[in-house]
Design an enzyme around this catalytic site. Structure first.
Site, short mmCIF file in Angstrom:
data_model
loop_
_atom_site.label_atom_id
_atom_site.label_comp_id
_atom_site.label_asym_id
_atom_site.label_seq_id
_atom_site.Cartn_x
_atom_site.Cartn_y
_atom_site.Cartn_z
N ARG A 14 -34.70 87.59 50.27
CA ARG A 14 -33.63 88.59 50.19
C ARG A 14 -32.94 88.63 51.54
O ARG A 14 -33.60 88.89 52.56
CB ARG A 14 -34.19 89.97 49.84
N HIS A 43 -27.30 88.88 42.74
CA HIS A 43 -28.69 89.35 42.53
C HIS A 43 -29.17 88.74 41.21
O HIS A 43 -29.41 89.45 40.22
CB HIS A 43 -28.72 90.87 42.50
N ASP A 80 -24.94 100.73 38.94
CA ASP A 80 -25.73 100.44 40.14
C ASP A 80 -25.27 101.44 41.20
O ASP A 80 -24.22 102.08 41.04
CB ASP A 80 -25.43 98.99 40.58
N ARG A 86 -38.58 92.47 35.54
CA ARG A 86 -38.40 91.65 36.73
C ARG A 86 -39.57 90.66 36.84
O ARG A 86 -39.38 89.49 37.14
CB ARG A 86 -38.36 92.53 38.00
N GLN A 95 -32.33 89.89 39.14
CA GLN A 95 -32.15 91.15 38.42
C GLN A 95 -31.44 90.92 37.09
O GLN A 95 -31.84 91.47 36.06
CB GLN A 95 -31.34 92.13 39.29
N CYS A 150 -30.29 98.80 37.79
CA CYS A 150 -31.25 97.94 38.50
C CYS A 150 -32.19 98.74 39.39
O CYS A 150 -33.22 98.23 39.80
CB CYS A 150 -30.51 96.86 39.28
N1 NVA Z 1 -26.17 96.56 44.84
C1 NVA Z 1 -27.45 97.05 45.31
C2 NVA Z 1 -28.56 96.50 44.49
C3 NVA Z 1 -29.92 97.07 44.82
C4 NVA Z 1 -31.04 96.42 44.05
C5 NVA Z 1 -27.61 96.71 46.79
O1 NVA Z 1 -27.24 95.60 47.18
O2 NVA Z 1 -28.07 97.54 47.54
#
Ligand code: NVA
Length: 308
Positions: free
Chosen positions: A100, A127, A223, A291, A130, A263
């Site tokens: 990440r 992502h 989200d 997940r 997800q 998510c």
């Molecule tokens: N769009 C959010 C997703 C978190 C899983 C972020 O990047 O923080």
């Protein structure tokens, strides 16, 4: 060597195969041991995590492997050591790398130098783990993905907005994203989703009005309005996004049997109301569990295709 850096690193058929494998693995979680040895998978986070770390760690263990969770504050990838050198080192210790991080270019550099499959566990732009889990959840609750309408309300310029466009198009879904002005998806990602959809029978579009976007939806997704790294924009975002709050009014515009995805982490009273996320149409806890199953299938699939 196959990597999973963005949703369209899988073809439509490959995405379908991974989702089917995920369903089989969910039905019998301790049967498949492609990481027996145990083989090691390196897992690193340059941003906060709960679901991703726990689901990868549990999933890798269930596959018979060892999740080597690396403290990114110690490794300081790209600061203490270049991304390329980090990749070369980790590739000698692990059978795959899950990362990440921030800009997509960072994970591309990791993949170019690792010599083992690299998986995007969230970047600023995508992502894809997800959305694999999300598609698995839609499949479980609503059946065949092709032809269903998935609507994303919120920051369409975010990783989730982009990944829904690509992953939904690959699955032959009709994907609509709806966002305030200034938060439209990257035009290149939208065009790519439309090109994929032209092959799969789906579609990908931006619908400005949230109510019009939600009309007749099979799946409503949202989200956080403030993705990791955007915290300094909190005040302006909270007011701009308010009409896109997923509440009972927008849910009423969708099909009666529509499902709701998020998510997580969720902020009740902001992007989603408590009545919706804690209500009968919400499947967010299945989504969070999925997940693990989706990522297990993905890792198993990637390790089977390392010669490609
Ligand atoms: N769009 C959010 C997703 C978190 C899983 C972020 O990047 O923080």
């Amino acid at each position: 060597m196959r990597h999973f850096l963005r949703d369209d690193d899988l073809t439509p058929a490959e995405q379908g195969a991974v989702l089917e494998l995920a369903q089989r693995m969910k039905a019998a979680p301790y049967d498949a041991k492609p990481l027996a040895g145990p083989r090691t998978v390196a897992v690193l986070f340059d941003k906060p995590t709960l679901r991703t770390q726990s689901s990868f760690a549990a999933g890798i263990a269930e596959l018979g492997g060892f999740p080597m969770v690396i403290d990114a504050n110690l490794a300081r990838v790209g600061v203490r050591e270049s991304i390329a050198d980090t990749a070369r080192v980790l590739g000698r210790q692990a059978s795959a790398i899950v990362w990440r991080t921030f800009d997509q270019s960072r994970i591309e550099e990791m993949a170019a130098n690792a010599g083992v499959p690299v998986v995007n566990a969230l970047t600023d732009q995508f992502h894809p783990c997800q959305t694999l889990a999300d598609l698995l959840t839609v499949k479980e609750h609503r059946g065949d993905l092709a032809g269903q309408t998935l609507v994303f309300l919120g920051d369409a310029a975010s990783n989730m907005g982009h990944s829904y466009l690509l992953a939904g198009a690959l699955a032959g879904m009709h994907v609509r994203v709806s966002a305030p002005s200034g938060f439209a998806p990257d035009p290149a990602v939208l065009a790519r989703a439309q090109a994929i959809a032209a092959q799969t029978g789906g579609s990908a579009s931006v619908v400005a009005d949230p109510k019009a976007a939600a009309e007749g939806a099979d799946v409503l997704a949202t989200d956080t309005w403030i993705s990791m790294g955007k915290e300094e924009q909190e005040a302006e975002r909270l007011s701009a996004f308010l009409p896109w709050q997923l509440g009972d009014d927008l849910l009423a515009a969708a099909r009666d049997d529509a499902i709701v995805l998020h998510c997580l982490p969720a902020y009740r009273g902001k992007e989603i109301t408590a009545s919706v996320i804690d209500g009968p149409r919400s499947v967010v806890w299945d989504e969070a569990e999925n997940r693990r199953h989706a990522q297990k299938a993905l890792l198993a699939w990637l390790l089977e295709h390392t010669d490609e």
